[in-house]
Write a protein that holds these residues in place. Structure first.
Motif, PDB file in Angstrom:
ATOM      1  N   PRO A  46       0.891  -1.291   0.081  1.00 10.03           N
ATOM      2  CA  PRO A  46       0.011  -0.040  -0.198  1.00 10.03           C
ATOM      3  C   PRO A  46       0.872   1.294   0.040  1.00 10.03           C
ATOM      4  CG  PRO A  46      -0.568  -1.454   2.006  1.00 10.03           C
ATOM      5  CD  PRO A  46       0.442  -2.104   1.175  1.00 10.03           C
ATOM      6  N   TRP A  47       1.926   1.200   0.626  1.00 11.68           N
ATOM      7  CA  TRP A  47       3.074   2.579   0.587  1.00 11.68           C
ATOM      8  C   TRP A  47       3.657   2.587  -0.700  1.00 11.68           C
ATOM      9  CZ3 TRP A  47       2.957  -1.397   4.315  1.00 11.68           C
ATOM     10  CH2 TRP A  47       3.865  -2.342   4.036  1.00 11.68           C
ATOM     11  N   GLN A  48       3.505   1.686  -1.573  1.00 12.05           N
ATOM     12  CA  GLN A  48       4.154   2.000  -2.970  1.00 12.05           C
ATOM     13  C   GLN A  48       3.248   2.672  -3.876  1.00 12.05           C
ATOM     14  OE1 GLN A  48       5.038  -2.271  -3.468  1.00 12.05           O
ATOM     15  NE2 GLN A  48       7.312  -1.643  -3.515  1.00 12.05           N
ATOM     16  N   ALA A  49       1.943   2.778  -3.569  1.00 12.57           N
ATOM     17  CA  ALA A  49       1.187   3.820  -4.324  1.00 12.57           C
ATOM     18  C   ALA A  49       1.109   5.188  -3.587  1.00 12.57           C
ATOM     19  CB  ALA A  49      -0.548   3.052  -4.245  1.00 12.57           C
ATOM     20  N   ASP A  50       1.285   6.156  -4.497  1.00  8.12           N
ATOM     21  CA  ASP A  50       1.179   7.561  -4.100  1.00  8.12           C
ATOM     22  C   ASP A  50       2.199   7.768  -3.034  1.00  8.12           C
ATOM     23  OD1 ASP A  50       0.145  10.145  -3.370  1.00  8.12           O
ATOM     24  OD2 ASP A  50      -1.036   9.673  -2.035  1.00  8.12           O
ATOM     25  N   ARG A  51       3.319   7.522  -3.585  1.00  9.57           N
ATOM     26  CA  ARG A  51       4.801   7.530  -2.622  1.00  9.57           C
ATOM     27  C   ARG A  51       5.026   8.908  -2.196  1.00  9.57           C
ATOM     28  NH1 ARG A  51       9.277   3.129  -4.033  1.00  9.57           N
ATOM     29  NH2 ARG A  51       8.260   1.417  -3.123  1.00  9.57           N
ATOM     30  N   THR A  52       4.210   9.405  -1.327  1.00  6.88           N
ATOM     31  CA  THR A  52       4.662  10.738  -0.745  1.00  6.88           C
ATOM     32  C   THR A  52       5.611  10.610   0.535  1.00  6.88           C
ATOM     33  OG1 THR A  52       2.907  10.770   0.963  1.00  6.88           O
ATOM     34  CG2 THR A  52       2.352  11.866  -1.174  1.00  6.88           C
ATOM     35  N   PRO A  53       6.541  11.708   0.867  1.00  4.22           N
ATOM     36  CA  PRO A  53       7.510  11.514   1.833  1.00  4.22           C
ATOM     37  C   PRO A  53       6.788  10.933   3.060  1.00  4.22           C
ATOM     38  CG  PRO A  53       7.984  13.392   0.734  1.00  4.22           C
ATOM     39  CD  PRO A  53       6.752  12.778   0.053  1.00  4.22           C
ATOM     40  N   ARG A  66      -5.147   1.561   8.218  1.00  2.00           N
ATOM     41  CA  ARG A  66      -5.800   2.231   9.232  1.00  2.00           C
ATOM     42  C   ARG A  66      -5.269   3.452   9.779  1.00  2.00           C
ATOM     43  NH1 ARG A  66      -6.417  -3.308  10.843  1.00  2.00           N
ATOM     44  NH2 ARG A  66      -4.657  -3.075  12.198  1.00  2.00           N
ATOM     45  N   PHE A  67      -3.847   3.528   9.911  1.00  2.00           N
ATOM     46  CA  PHE A  67      -3.287   4.815  10.421  1.00  2.00           C
ATOM     47  C   PHE A  67      -3.335   5.742   9.318  1.00  2.00           C
ATOM     48  CE2 PHE A  67       0.393   7.396  11.625  1.00  2.00           C
ATOM     49  CZ  PHE A  67       0.264   7.139  12.977  1.00  2.00           C
ATOM     50  N   LEU A  68      -3.146   5.416   8.037  1.00  2.00           N
ATOM     51  CA  LEU A  68      -3.215   6.573   7.131  1.00  2.00           C
ATOM     52  C   LEU A  68      -4.670   6.928   6.824  1.00  2.00           C
ATOM     53  CD1 LEU A  68      -1.162   7.905   5.132  1.00  2.00           C
ATOM     54  CD2 LEU A  68      -0.553   6.257   6.728  1.00  2.00           C
ATOM     55  N   ALA A  69      -5.812   6.085   7.210  1.00  2.00           N
ATOM     56  CA  ALA A  69      -7.222   6.494   6.932  1.00  2.00           C
ATOM     57  C   ALA A  69      -7.544   7.389   8.176  1.00  2.00           C
ATOM     58  CB  ALA A  69      -7.981   5.532   7.110  1.00  2.00           C
ATOM     59  N   ARG A  70      -6.820   7.404   9.187  1.00  2.00           N
ATOM     60  CA  ARG A  70      -7.204   8.400  10.277  1.00  2.00           C
ATOM     61  C   ARG A  70      -6.350   9.641  10.238  1.00  2.00           C
ATOM     62  NH1 ARG A  70      -7.602  11.690  13.142  1.00  2.00           N
ATOM     63  NH2 ARG A  70      -8.063  12.022  15.220  1.00  2.00           N
ATOM     64  N   GLN A 128      10.566  -2.807  12.974  1.00  2.00           N
ATOM     65  CA  GLN A 128      10.641  -3.867  13.987  1.00  2.00           C
ATOM     66  C   GLN A 128       9.549  -4.809  13.471  1.00  2.00           C
ATOM     67  OE1 GLN A 128      12.867  -3.463  16.206  1.00  2.00           O
ATOM     68  NE2 GLN A 128      13.310  -1.449  16.410  1.00  2.00           N
ATOM     69  N   THR A 129       8.838  -4.806  12.282  1.00  2.00           N
ATOM     70  CA  THR A 129       7.616  -5.391  12.055  1.00  2.00           C
ATOM     71  C   THR A 129       7.495  -5.879  10.879  1.00  2.00           C
ATOM     72  OG1 THR A 129       6.650  -3.945  13.740  1.00  2.00           O
ATOM     73  CG2 THR A 129       5.102  -5.546  12.498  1.00  2.00           C
ATOM     74  N   GLN A 130       6.972  -7.171  10.489  1.00  8.34           N
ATOM     75  CA  GLN A 130       6.975  -7.927   9.075  1.00  8.34           C
ATOM     76  C   GLN A 130       5.995  -7.116   8.517  1.00  8.34           C
ATOM     77  OE1 GLN A 130       8.655 -10.625   8.403  1.00  8.34           O
ATOM     78  NE2 GLN A 130       9.522 -10.381  10.291  1.00  8.34           N
ATOM     79  N   VAL A 131       6.228  -7.305   6.804  1.00  9.64           N
ATOM     80  CA  VAL A 131       5.316  -6.522   6.196  1.00  9.64           C
ATOM     81  C   VAL A 131       3.748  -7.013   6.083  1.00  9.64           C
ATOM     82  CG1 VAL A 131       4.865  -6.448   3.417  1.00  9.64           C
ATOM     83  CG2 VAL A 131       7.182  -6.217   4.324  1.00  9.64           C
ATOM     84  N   ALA A 132       3.708  -8.329   6.481  1.00 11.54           N
ATOM     85  CA  ALA A 132       2.465  -8.767   6.358  1.00 11.54           C
ATOM     86  C   ALA A 132       1.275  -8.103   7.456  1.00 11.54           C
ATOM     87  CB  ALA A 132       2.340 -10.371   6.589  1.00 11.54           C
ATOM     88  N   THR A 133       2.331  -7.967   8.619  1.00 16.07           N
ATOM     89  CA  THR A 133       1.462  -7.534   9.643  1.00 16.07           C
ATOM     90  C   THR A 133       1.333  -5.877   9.607  1.00 16.07           C
ATOM     91  OG1 THR A 133       2.436  -8.985  11.337  1.00 16.07           O
ATOM     92  CG2 THR A 133       1.430  -7.161  12.399  1.00 16.07           C
ATOM     93  N   VAL A 134       2.380  -5.210   8.879  1.00 14.51           N
ATOM     94  CA  VAL A 134       2.148  -3.917   8.828  1.00 14.51           C
ATOM     95  C   VAL A 134       1.079  -3.182   7.851  1.00 14.51           C
ATOM     96  CG1 VAL A 134       3.511  -1.739   7.831  1.00 14.51           C
ATOM     97  CG2 VAL A 134       4.757  -3.419   9.495  1.00 14.51           C
ATOM     98  N   ILE A 135       0.714  -4.373   7.004  1.00 13.44           N
ATOM     99  CA  ILE A 135      -0.272  -3.689   5.861  1.00 13.44           C
ATOM    100  C   ILE A 135      -1.293  -3.086   6.333  1.00 13.44           C
ATOM    101  CG2 ILE A 135      -1.706  -4.392   4.018  1.00 13.44           C
ATOM    102  CD1 ILE A 135       0.669  -6.080   3.010  1.00 13.44           C
ATOM    103  N   GLY A 136      -2.181  -3.815   7.411  1.00  5.07           N
ATOM    104  CA  GLY A 136      -3.376  -3.405   7.891  1.00  5.07           C
ATOM    105  C   GLY A 136      -3.113  -2.043   8.497  1.00  5.07           C
TER     106      GLY A 136
END
Ligand code: SF4
Length: 354
Positions: free
Chosen positions: A31-38, A62-66, A50-58
């Protein structure tokens, strides 16, 4: 340990091979590869530390939506930021994200800075993360040296030695030499992807690697010697804490906010004590003799913590005083607050039992 000097691999050819490989075999749908803003790359890089990609996605979505930009993040209550971080661990990362967002609001007019020194000056951002943000989002030429890149460069160029200052300086010099002058974002993504998916720590997939023919570790069968050992301190200190779960008949649990600094700073947890005696005294004042639950082990970066939980049932009105010092947390209608991972586990255990 012996090192091979001069390095037999040509750095520009190495970079070009990685870029070609990434186009066909790298990761393109994160998801962070789309619209790659700083800003988006920054949040993803901090989550991925410190966290695996599969965990980070969700969590990222949620973080970017809020918090779609630095201003909304800067304006949010810290409890809400920590709430959206609950389960990711290493909560200093979330607190630093918000501290950095406040500086971006106050010192950079709400715009994520685009100069390396300014980015590196923000809380929680080191040299490699600053380089990754600007390389991935703006194609600026900066080397990176996270754990994956360190492993790839150590192996390909045969850079041995423990992870001390001298070896790290050699690796930074190699990272600098390898970073191309064009297609920096593609190269940066490529070396990150190679380290994460092919040149893995335990089982490197050399047969699928685009630089297998040149790689020193592969040519000399030293994949498992490189990179050199981390410098570890002898033994890890062990700590013990005693936590009282005061529970009302409706299942709600009394939580207090931890002080802003120290472990679990700003998060909410059940009252904790250094000794069993203090925990029992506290429980008896709230509802009676507590029962002891199975302990929970939790590893921090620098020590291991064992938590002994004590369960005490309170009257509906509860003997614990309401007010600003805490809140009754009910898993069926959870407050939007940040919880340490072991607290989450304890709350889940309680709701499973009730
Ligand atoms: Fe890593 Fe093997 Fe590729 Fe060398 S050949 S970079 S050890 S995957």
């Amino acid at each position: 340990m012996q090192t091979r000097d001069p390095a037999p691999v040509d750095a520009p050819q190495f970079a070009a091979a990685l870029v070609r490989w990434q186009a066909r075999h790298g990761r393109h749908d994160l998801p962070w590869q789309a619209d790659r803003t700083p800003y988006r790359v920054w949040v993803s890089e901090i989550m991925l530390q410190q966290t695996q990609v599969a965990t980070v996605i969700g969590y990222f979505e949620r973080f970017l939506a809020r918090f779609p930009d630095p201003l909304t993040l800067a304006a949010a209550p810290i409890d809400e930021v920590l709430h959206l971080w609950t389960g990711l661990g290493y909560y200093a990362r979330a607190r630093n994200l918000q501290r950095a967002a406040i500086r971006i609001r106050d010192e950079f007019a709400g715009q994520f800075p685009t100069h390396f020194e300014a980015v590196e000056s923000l809380p929680g951002i080191g040299r490699s993360t600053a380089g990754a943000i600007l390389a991935l989002s703006l194609d600026q030429r900066h080397p990176i040296l996270d754990g994956n890149v360190r492993r790839v460069l150590s192996r390909v160029f045969g850079i041995a030695g423990a992870a001390d200052r001298a070896t790290t300086q050699r690796l930074w010099a190699q990272a600098e030499a390898c970073t191309p002058h064009t297609q920096v974002a593609a190269y940066t993504q490529a070396i990150m992807d190679l380290g994460a998916t092919v040149c893995r720590g335990k089982n490197p997939q050399c047969a699928q690697c685009p630089v297998a023919a040149e790689c020193v570790a592969n040519r000399t069968g030293r994949q498992h010697e490189l990179p050199g050992p981390r410098i570890r301190r002898a033994g890890r200190p062990a700590r013990h804490t005693h936590m009282v779960l005061a529970v009302r008949p409706d299942g709600s649990v009394w939580l207090r906010q931890r002080p802003p600094s120290g472990i679990w700073g700003g998060l909410w947890a059940a009252p904790a004590f250094d000794s069993a005696g203090e925990a029992r005294d506290y429980a008896q004042q709230r509802g009676g003799e507590p029962s002891t639950l199975p302990p929970i082990a939790h590893a921090f970066t620098h020590f291991d913590l064992t938590i002994t939980p004590y369960l005490v049932r309170c009257a509906p009105a509860g003997a614990v005083r309401e007010g600003s010092e805490g809140l009754w947390y009910n898993a069926r209608d959870p407050a939007r607050i940040g919880l340490p991972a072991p607290m989450k586990v304890l709350l889940e255990r309680l709701s499973e039992e009730s």
